[in-house]
Enzyme design. Structure first.
Site, mmCIF file in Angstrom:
data_model
loop_
_atom_site.group_PDB
_atom_site.id
_atom_site.type_symbol
_atom_site.label_atom_id
_atom_site.label_comp_id
_atom_site.label_asym_id
_atom_site.label_seq_id
_atom_site.Cartn_x
_atom_site.Cartn_y
_atom_site.Cartn_z
ATOM 1 N N ASN A 13 -121.086 34.790 -88.857
ATOM 2 C CA ASN A 13 -119.387 34.780 -89.065
ATOM 3 C C ASN A 13 -118.516 34.112 -89.949
ATOM 4 O OD1 ASN A 13 -119.148 34.011 -86.125
ATOM 5 N ND2 ASN A 13 -120.498 32.309 -86.035
ATOM 6 N N TYR A 56 -94.097 58.466 -53.224
ATOM 7 C CA TYR A 56 -93.413 57.880 -53.289
ATOM 8 C C TYR A 56 -91.885 57.791 -52.198
ATOM 9 C CZ TYR A 56 -95.610 54.112 -56.651
ATOM 10 O OH TYR A 56 -97.089 53.963 -57.291
ATOM 11 N N PRO A 73 -117.421 25.301 -90.175
ATOM 12 C CA PRO A 73 -117.210 25.785 -89.915
ATOM 13 C C PRO A 73 -118.422 26.876 -89.942
ATOM 14 C CG PRO A 73 -116.707 24.877 -92.038
ATOM 15 C CD PRO A 73 -117.603 23.619 -91.127
ATOM 16 N N TYR A 81 -112.229 38.532 -82.570
ATOM 17 C CA TYR A 81 -110.883 38.395 -82.326
ATOM 18 C C TYR A 81 -110.110 39.698 -81.383
ATOM 19 C CZ TYR A 81 -111.796 34.343 -85.076
ATOM 20 O OH TYR A 81 -112.485 33.288 -85.860
ATOM 21 N N ASN A 105 -104.212 61.654 -55.065
ATOM 22 C CA ASN A 105 -103.174 61.693 -55.486
ATOM 23 C C ASN A 105 -102.694 63.546 -55.753
ATOM 24 O OD1 ASN A 105 -106.725 60.393 -57.760
ATOM 25 N ND2 ASN A 105 -104.121 59.708 -57.066
ATOM 26 N N HIS A 125 -110.030 51.855 -60.030
ATOM 27 C CA HIS A 125 -108.255 51.936 -59.478
ATOM 28 C C HIS A 125 -107.393 51.811 -61.178
ATOM 29 C CE1 HIS A 125 -110.113 52.921 -55.637
ATOM 30 N NE2 HIS A 125 -110.635 51.950 -55.789
ATOM 31 N N ARG A 150 -113.832 56.767 -52.965
ATOM 32 C CA ARG A 150 -113.280 58.174 -54.103
ATOM 33 C C ARG A 150 -114.097 57.091 -54.883
ATOM 34 N NH1 ARG A 150 -108.734 55.489 -52.037
ATOM 35 N NH2 ARG A 150 -107.587 54.306 -53.999
ATOM 36 N N GLY A 168 -117.917 29.353 -84.928
ATOM 37 C CA GLY A 168 -117.396 29.869 -83.608
ATOM 38 C C GLY A 168 -116.010 28.928 -82.947
#
Length: 544
Positions: free
Chosen positions: A238, A406, A109, A497, A331, A460, A375, A112
């Site tokens: 730990n 677009y 225990p 975690y 942009n 990016h 850029r 890790g």
């Protein structure tokens, strides 16, 4: 890697140096013959991190970058190669159905094991393997909770429960470990790829039982992953994490009582602990989370991939900063891709960025990574740190749509426009890339990020979305819609975690390039957490 071998960061330094010298000689010969342009060798960002030929700034990566640079001129889209001409398409998930690996953890225990299990799961899931951790402690707590709720019987899981002289408790723990393994095997048979058995598995007899059980299953590979730790500071951290994050085993104890009980639990395991010495087993042994790695009988593509990833992990405190380049001319014009320069406001951001980063990092060393596009390099120009360029960090390739708005894409390629909106992660531009393709090419970047300490990536939108999703373990369906605004620095602090996150937005206006999910679909909701999960996610049938 059929033979056993031990990798020592100190004792093998001469061998590494010899390998690098041979590689350098080969590169010099290639340069002398004209096969390879001269390269610049860059020292690793940290003195504790060994050099990597394919790492950031490494000679082989440099050679790869120089050999694969593609020019982007204005808004003229490159001609797609014959193999990808025609309508864009969705990219299918790779077929990993034949991959069946059991990774059985080994260790005391507070060494890790769960950290390694969780990191491995996140990495392999990001690469689209189906991975699941079967934590025996979670199963034990879940069953105890169900027993208390249904029968009113409360089990006491203090240090005495983990004593091997307690025959009844030992039998109960063995039964839980076996049940967890059966759940794992069943899950693999139903289509999973890698099942991680997160338990102590601390004796030769326990490991022999696992080996004997899996020998009955066709096509399942067994690898033991032992986590050793003799660093008092790491063990103490730990232990503190265990008793301070709401572990249900200690909810009725004071922190001091919980700490003493947990240390007694460790002592009970130490009495019977047997490190892996069985010569026939496939295993990795990791000491102090990355200080030293021993491998034996690791064979096959996925097994080797797992080993290589685990070899690169460390737990030294660090920060990872993400920033998009400053606002670009494209942009402002609403165009995608290209290799345009910064707008005036983008230049303002580039000049303001050093103060923000310096305020956060202080005197600590930092390395700046950029793509090869103008850029990002412009945005980094005023930063007083070592800078490295990565071809792998270039923006998602929009293929024939590169340099278009677009609206222009919708008019010229209506099918592409509609199909990409329907499944943005899997859709590949004509002659270009999908988000799935980007994830694959970013794997070396992830590997190097795990090796390094403080890094600032100026990248990016699509690239940072992929990297952000890795560190926060976000689903692929949400990945293309993560908000990564311009003129904002995202600071991630990896923890056991998860990652803590802070965002710093500079008061410099910029256009909003974020396109939300279409058709009023639910937008991704990111809730970063560093809390450990103490119960199994799905309901477990009680055996009581």
């Amino acid at each position: 890697m059929a033979d056993s071998g031990t990798l020592h960061s100190d004792s093998n330094s001469r061998g590494i140096a010899a390998d690098l010298a041979r590689a350098a000689d080969a590169l010099e010969n290639m340069q002398a013959s004209g096969e390879l342009a001269p390269v610049v060798t860059v020292a690793p960002a940290s003195p504790n991190v060994p050099p990597a030929l394919f790492g950031a700034g490494g000679p082989m990566l440099k050679r790869f970058d120089e050999s694969t640079v593609a020019s982007r001129k204005g808004s003229t889209a490159p001609s797609p190669p014959p193999s990808v001409k025609g309508i864009g398409k969705k990219v299918a998930k790779p077929d990993y159905s034949e991959q069946k690996i059991v990774v059985a953890m080994v260790g005391l225990p507070a060494r890790g094991k769960s950290y390694l299990s969780n990191k491995l799961m996140i990495y392999l899931r990001w690469l689209e393997y189906d991975v699941k951790v079967f934590n025996v402690g979670q199963l034990r707590r879940t069953k105890a909770r169900q027993k208390a709720q249904k029968l009113g019987v409360k089990e006491n899981h203090n240090a005495e429960f983990f004593s091997h002289s307690n025959a009844q408790a030992t039998q109960s723990r063995d039964s839980l470990a076996e049940e967890s393994l059966e759940m794992l095997i069943k899950w693999l048979k139903e289509g999973g790829n890698v099942g991680i058995h997160d338990a102590t598995n601390s004796t030769k007899s326990r490991r022999a039982k696992i080996e004997a059980r899996l020998a009955k299953e066709k096509g399942m590979i067994l690898i033991f992953l032992e986590s050793l730790c003799d660093d008092p500071a790491v063990i103490a951290a730990n232990v503190e994490l265990k008793v301070s994050q709401g572990d249900p085993d200690y909810k009725d104890m004071s922190p001091d009582e919980a700490r003493k009980d947990f240390l007694r639990r460790i002592s009970e395991y130490e009495k019977v602990y047997e490190t892996i010495t069985e010569p026939h087993l496939s295993y990795l042994r990791i000491k102090n989370v990355g200080e030293e790695v021993t491998m034996s009988r690791i064979n096959g593509y996925l097994s080797s991939r797992i080993a290589f990833y685990l070899m690169n992990l460390h737990i030294r405190p660090r920060n990872i900063f993400f920033s998009r380049h400053g606002e670009s001319q494209y942009n402002v014009e609403g165009k995608i891709g290209g290799d345009s320069l910064l707008s005036p406001r983008g230049m303002q951001y580039a000049k303001a960025l050093p103060a923000l980063i310096t305020d956060n990092i202080g005197e600590k060393p930092l390395t700046v990574w950029t793509s090869t596009l103008k850029r990002t390099i412009q945005t980094a120009q005023y930063l007083p740190y070592t800078k490295l360029t990565w071809k792998s960090l270039d923006e998602l390739d929009a293929g024939v749509c590169d340099g278009m708005t677009y609206e222009e894409i919708e008019q010229a390629y209506p099918d592409d426009y509609a199909n990409r909106d329907e499944d943005k992660f899997n859709y590949r531009y004509r002659g270009g890339e999908s988000y799935r393709d980007v994830v694959v090419r970013l794997e070396p970047v992830i590997m190097e990020l795990e090796r390094q300490e403080n890094i600032l990536i100026i990248g990016h939108q699509a690239i940072l979305r992929c990297l952000y999703a890795y560190f926060h373990h976000l689903p692929q369906a949400d990945l293309p819609y993560i908000k990564i605004p311009l003129h904002t620095v995202i600071k991630l602090t990896p923890k056991a975690y998860g990652c803590d996150e802070e965002r710093y937005t500079l008061p410099i206006n910029a256009v909003d390039t974020h396109r939300p999910k279409p058709k009023a679909a639910k937008q991704p909701n990111v809730h970063p957490t560093t809390q450990r999960i103490y119960y199994v996610e799905e309901e477990i049938k009680s055996s009581a």
